[in-house]
Design an enzyme around this catalytic site. Structure first.
Site, mmCIF file in Angstrom:
data_model
loop_
_atom_site.group_PDB
_atom_site.id
_atom_site.type_symbol
_atom_site.label_atom_id
_atom_site.label_comp_id
_atom_site.label_asym_id
_atom_site.label_seq_id
_atom_site.Cartn_x
_atom_site.Cartn_y
_atom_site.Cartn_z
ATOM 1 C CE LYS A 1 62.881 -23.738 -17.695
ATOM 2 N NZ LYS A 1 61.491 -23.878 -17.262
ATOM 3 C CD GLN B 1 58.264 -22.082 -16.801
ATOM 4 O OE1 GLN B 1 59.164 -22.403 -17.577
ATOM 5 N NE2 GLN B 1 58.367 -22.216 -15.486
ATOM 6 C CG ASP C 1 59.210 -29.813 -17.027
ATOM 7 O OD1 ASP C 1 60.359 -29.614 -16.605
ATOM 8 O OD2 ASP C 1 58.346 -28.926 -17.140
#
Ligand code: NDP
Length: 300
Positions: free
Chosen positions: A54, A98, A121
């Site tokens: 990422k 995460q 997200d």
């Protein structure tokens, strides 16, 4: 019939190129550089690989990347304090924590502490509700990538029968919401669904997000249907040598590709789209935060 292969790797490259162009335009026209902060708690090797990828792709797109690695024994209060700092930081337009988090942390609490406008997200309860009620939302990256590929391949999805196999909060449910928003007739199947094969056989679109290697075979698929395989499963591959493994999806690619009209392979299908859509969401968040229109083709 032999299905057309939907090349997620090439499609993801085109999304990243669009993101790069949007970033360059924001810099040139408004002196703004989108920034993505990724928070990793603990040392899960798979998560470390994701976070590294990422960060690299964020920089390659011309954006700022902020990585925060915290030890596994970090307290929930300290993580929440970091999220609050990132919420207030004007150089950060997207925040991703995460998952999974260590067991002593409440994931819902942490995710819902992220400013919904920076929730790239799309897991914040406010974005989930906005998506469900048809308002502009940050949309989870994997289903967004699937939707982009479906629109690119099929054009209008209006009136098509879609079956989503899997009802998780990160893939199945938001995928179903996105297909509904595009006027598909949507069925969500799961582990308790009866006659699942027959349901799938009636579908113009099947999205598989189950986590069971090659569960969906050719007799589940209507000839000509479009099949999106989200699953990533590692299985033994003795044909490659002792102890070797290979990745397969939830769809039996060999048989289904003889029946379907189009299919995403594993690897090289949905997987590469997920990070590309994370970058797309970061640019969208940055544009909205600055009162600009979200770049064309990068949103749901
Ligand atoms: P979850 O385990 O959270 O959800 C799996 C879903 O599949 C559940 O709703 C479950 O039903 C359903 N299911 C399980 N067994 C069956 C069955 N026999 N028949 C019908 N439905 C069944 O998984 P995720 O949604 O997180 O992920 C799904 C897959 O996608 C995994 O392989 C994962 O690795 C992959 N993935 C890939 C990504 C990418 O970037 N390409 C991103 C995210 C996930 P129930 O709710 O009843 O238990």
């Amino acid at each position: 019939m032999s299905a057309q292969i939907i090349d997620g790797k090439a499609f993801a490259a085109s999304v990243r190129a669009k993101v790069g162009d949007a970033v360059a335009a924001m810099k040139a026209d408004h002196d703004i550089t989108p920034g993505l902060a990724v928070v990793l708690v603990g040392e899960d090797p798979a998560s470390e690989v994701y976070v590294r990828n990422k960060g690299r792709q964020t920089l390659e797109a011309g954006m700022k990347s902020f990585e925060h690695k915290l030890p596994a024994d970090t307290s929930e209060a300290d993580l929440l304090a970091l999220v609050a700092r990132l919420n207030a930081d004007r150089s950060v337009h997207g925040i991703l924590v995460q998952l999974p988090l260590p067991a002593h942390m409440n994931e819902d609490l942490v995710v819902n502490a992220i400013d919904p406008a920076k929730d790239v997200d799309g897991f914040h309860i406010s974005n989930v509700g906005r998506l469900a009620t048809g308002q502009s939302a940050m949309v989870p990256c994997t289903p967004l990538g699937c939707l982009m590929m479906l629109r690119d391949h099929l054009g209008s999805l209006s009136g098509l029968n879609a079956v989503v196999v899997g009802r998780s909060n990160i893939v199945g449910k938001p995928m179903a919401q996105l297909l509904l928003r595009d006027s598909c007739t949507v069925t969500i199947a799961h582990s308790r669904t009866k006659n699942i094969e027959a349901l799938c056989r009636n579908a113009d679109i099947v999205v598989a997000a189950v986590g069971r290697p090659e569960m969906i075979s050719d007799d589940w698929i209507k000839p000509g249907a479009t099949v999106i395989d989200v699953g990533i499963n590692r299985i033994d591959a003795p044909e490659k040598g002792e102890g070797k493994t290979r990745l397969v999806g939830d769809v039996d690619f060999q048989s289904v590709s003889q029946v379907a009209g189009a299919i995403t392979p594993v690897p090289g299908g949905v997987g590469p789209m997920t990070i590309a859509c994370l970058l797309a969401n970061t640019v969208t968040a940055c544009a909205r935060a600055n009162g600009l229109n979200a770049p064309e083709g990068l949103t749901a």
